[in-house]
Write a protein that holds these residues in place. Structure first.
Motif, PDB file in Angstrom:
ATOM      1  N   LEU A 171       0.844  -1.196   0.000  1.00  0.00           N
ATOM      2  CA  LEU A 171       0.000   0.000   0.000  1.00  0.00           C
ATOM      3  C   LEU A 171       0.879   1.246   0.000  1.00  0.00           C
ATOM      4  O   LEU A 171       1.644   1.490   0.934  1.00  0.00           O
ATOM      5  CB  LEU A 171      -0.925   0.008   1.217  1.00  0.00           C
ATOM      6  N   LYS A 172       0.756   2.050  -1.029  1.00  0.00           N
ATOM      7  CA  LYS A 172       1.559   3.260  -1.170  1.00  0.00           C
ATOM      8  C   LYS A 172       0.638   4.468  -1.363  1.00  0.00           C
ATOM      9  O   LYS A 172      -0.558   4.343  -1.483  1.00  0.00           O
ATOM     10  CB  LYS A 172       2.516   3.139  -2.363  1.00  0.00           C
ATOM     11  N   ASN A 173       1.264   5.638  -1.373  1.00  0.00           N
ATOM     12  CA  ASN A 173       0.523   6.879  -1.631  1.00  0.00           C
ATOM     13  C   ASN A 173      -0.423   7.221  -0.481  1.00  0.00           C
ATOM     14  O   ASN A 173      -1.578   7.615  -0.693  1.00  0.00           O
ATOM     15  CB  ASN A 173      -0.257   6.766  -2.940  1.00  0.00           C
ATOM     16  N   VAL A 174       0.083   7.062   0.742  1.00  0.00           N
ATOM     17  CA  VAL A 174      -0.730   7.206   1.949  1.00  0.00           C
ATOM     18  C   VAL A 174      -0.235   8.373   2.798  1.00  0.00           C
ATOM     19  O   VAL A 174       0.970   8.623   2.906  1.00  0.00           O
ATOM     20  CB  VAL A 174      -0.676   5.912   2.792  1.00  0.00           C
ATOM     21  N   LEU A 175      -1.184   9.062   3.425  1.00  0.00           N
ATOM     22  CA  LEU A 175      -0.864  10.082   4.430  1.00  0.00           C
ATOM     23  C   LEU A 175      -1.743   9.839   5.643  1.00  0.00           C
ATOM     24  O   LEU A 175      -2.975   9.880   5.546  1.00  0.00           O
ATOM     25  CB  LEU A 175      -1.099  11.491   3.892  1.00  0.00           C
ATOM     26  N   LEU A 176      -1.123   9.563   6.775  1.00  0.00           N
ATOM     27  CA  LEU A 176      -1.826   9.353   8.038  1.00  0.00           C
ATOM     28  C   LEU A 176      -1.683  10.611   8.879  1.00  0.00           C
ATOM     29  O   LEU A 176      -0.566  11.041   9.166  1.00  0.00           O
ATOM     30  CB  LEU A 176      -1.237   8.144   8.781  1.00  0.00           C
ATOM     31  N   ILE A 177      -2.814  11.195   9.274  1.00  0.00           N
ATOM     32  CA  ILE A 177      -2.806  12.463  10.010  1.00  0.00           C
ATOM     33  C   ILE A 177      -3.336  12.245  11.424  1.00  0.00           C
ATOM     34  O   ILE A 177      -4.436  11.723  11.610  1.00  0.00           O
ATOM     35  CB  ILE A 177      -3.667  13.526   9.298  1.00  0.00           C
ATOM     36  N   ARG A 178      -2.544  12.678  12.402  1.00  0.00           N
ATOM     37  CA  ARG A 178      -2.945  12.591  13.810  1.00  0.00           C
ATOM     38  C   ARG A 178      -3.179  14.009  14.347  1.00  0.00           C
ATOM     39  O   ARG A 178      -2.234  14.677  14.774  1.00  0.00           O
ATOM     40  CB  ARG A 178      -1.851  11.917  14.630  1.00  0.00           C
ATOM     41  N   LYS A 193       1.591  19.755  -1.771  1.00  0.00           N
ATOM     42  CA  LYS A 193       2.762  19.277  -1.036  1.00  0.00           C
ATOM     43  C   LYS A 193       2.787  17.764  -0.873  1.00  0.00           C
ATOM     44  O   LYS A 193       3.334  17.246   0.103  1.00  0.00           O
ATOM     45  CB  LYS A 193       2.814  19.955   0.345  1.00  0.00           C
ATOM     46  N   TRP A 194       2.184  17.055  -1.819  1.00  0.00           N
ATOM     47  CA  TRP A 194       2.082  15.601  -1.652  1.00  0.00           C
ATOM     48  C   TRP A 194       3.458  14.935  -1.590  1.00  0.00           C
ATOM     49  O   TRP A 194       3.668  14.003  -0.805  1.00  0.00           O
ATOM     50  CB  TRP A 194       1.251  14.997  -2.779  1.00  0.00           C
ATOM     51  N   SER A 195       4.382  15.391  -2.377  1.00  0.00           N
ATOM     52  CA  SER A 195       5.717  14.783  -2.373  1.00  0.00           C
ATOM     53  C   SER A 195       6.406  14.927  -1.020  1.00  0.00           C
ATOM     54  O   SER A 195       7.257  14.112  -0.652  1.00  0.00           O
ATOM     55  CB  SER A 195       6.587  15.401  -3.469  1.00  0.00           C
ATOM     56  N   LYS A 196       6.021  15.939  -0.261  1.00  0.00           N
ATOM     57  CA  LYS A 196       6.615  16.174   1.053  1.00  0.00           C
ATOM     58  C   LYS A 196       6.005  15.251   2.116  1.00  0.00           C
ATOM     59  O   LYS A 196       6.708  14.822   3.042  1.00  0.00           O
ATOM     60  CB  LYS A 196       6.419  17.635   1.469  1.00  0.00           C
ATOM     61  N   PHE A 197       4.714  14.941   1.968  1.00  0.00           N
ATOM     62  CA  PHE A 197       4.026  14.211   3.032  1.00  0.00           C
ATOM     63  C   PHE A 197       3.627  12.784   2.673  1.00  0.00           C
ATOM     64  O   PHE A 197       3.143  12.057   3.544  1.00  0.00           O
ATOM     65  CB  PHE A 197       2.772  14.985   3.455  1.00  0.00           C
ATOM     66  N   VAL A 198       3.810  12.377   1.440  1.00  0.00           N
ATOM     67  CA  VAL A 198       3.372  11.053   1.032  1.00  0.00           C
ATOM     68  C   VAL A 198       4.081   9.958   1.839  1.00  0.00           C
ATOM     69  O   VAL A 198       5.276  10.056   2.128  1.00  0.00           O
ATOM     70  CB  VAL A 198       3.596  10.848  -0.485  1.00  0.00           C
ATOM     71  N   ASP A 199       3.296   8.957   2.207  1.00  0.00           N
ATOM     72  CA  ASP A 199       3.783   7.800   2.961  1.00  0.00           C
ATOM     73  C   ASP A 199       4.402   8.174   4.297  1.00  0.00           C
ATOM     74  O   ASP A 199       5.413   7.607   4.730  1.00  0.00           O
ATOM     75  CB  ASP A 199       4.774   6.984   2.112  1.00  0.00           C
TER      76      ASP A 199
END
Length: 264
Positions: free
Chosen positions: A196-203, A251-257
């Motif tokens: 599973l790739k291309n994920v951003l988990l936010i807390r 900013k996806w490249s900064k936060f991806v995965d």
């Protein structure tokens, strides 16, 4: 995907011209919403009646969304209606709601589909992240939010398993079978570990209904960092929405995965 409407995210994304498909137990929640109604009438907001606890409904939502083109982003914000129990704190009628809904989502991802997957979790869930909480919040998290956080721990465990992210079983333990389900790693369709790739988990820190400081001229509206943030007391839902849209569009490249914390 949301079993409850998350107004700040919805309005910001729709305002960019995107078509948004909502999976909702009750589409009527938007009947009196003057901000969403124009997008529903124009076809930019597509409401799908269903329950994310039912895998068939989640699969149908994927189908409904793909009918409008390539699925670029999936936002998972499932939550329930809490009640208060004197000895247990806040509880949900379905104790493993978030975990099971996320597992249904992960098990039904269409083949050859790799959307940006954004998961909203919570700060201070695990024992290791609990240590970084402000002292005043530790009783709140340890008692008042203990039950819903057990559920979100299960969701994070499932996500980390599929993404191949490390899990500190020695410090954080493993969620119970009551949360995960028996033999959950053997569920049909579940992505194999590390796939599973291309994920951003936010807390997020404790969520409030405050204003969006990012649109208020504040030079430092909120803090975002990978891992834990010291002094993470609160953050407004609108600021979380602002960050989600900024992350997926700019900013996806900064936060991806990555797993990040957000707080004021």
């Amino acid at each position: 995907m949301s079993n409850q409407p998350e107004k700040p995210h919805n309005v910001l994304v729709l305002g960019l011209g995107a078509t948004v498909t909502f999976l909702l137990r009750s589409p009527a929640v938007f009947d009196g919403n003057t901000e969403i109604q124009p997008f529903i009438k124009s076809g930019k907001a597509v409401l799908v009646k269903g329950d994310a606890l039912k895998q068939g409904d989640v699969k149908a939502a994927w189908g409904a969304a793909s009918a409008h083109g390539t699925i670029e982003v999936v936002l998972f914000t499932v939550g329930g209606t809490p009640t208060f129990h004197l000895t247990k704190g806040i509880v949900l009628a379905t104790p493993n709601l978030v975990t099971q809904c996320l597992l249904n989502l992960l098990c039904t991802i269409p083949s050859a589909t790799t959307p940006k997957l954004v998961i909203i979790s919570s700060n201070g869930l695990t024992r290791t992240s609990h240590k970084s909480l402000p002292l005043a919040l530790k009783p709140v998290y340890g008692y008042l939010l203990a039950a819903p956080h057990e559920d979100k721990i299960g969701a994070e465990r499932a996500l980390r398993y599929c993404a191949g992210w490390p899990w500190n079983a020695k410090e954080d333990g493993e969620p119970t079978s009551e949360i995960m389900g028996e033999n959950w790693t053997e569920r049909e369709g579940l992505p194999v570990p590390g796939s599973l790739k291309n994920v951003l988990l936010i807390r997020p820190a404790l969520l409030t209904d405050g204003k969006c400081t990012a649109e208020d001229g504040n030079k430092k509206p909120y803090r975002v960092a990978e891992g834990d943030i010291a002094g993470a007391y609160i953050v407004s839902r609108r600021d979380v929405a602002h960050f989600v849209v900024d992350a997926v569009t700019n900013k996806w490249s900064k936060f991806v995965d990555k797993c990040v914390c957000i707080a004021h």
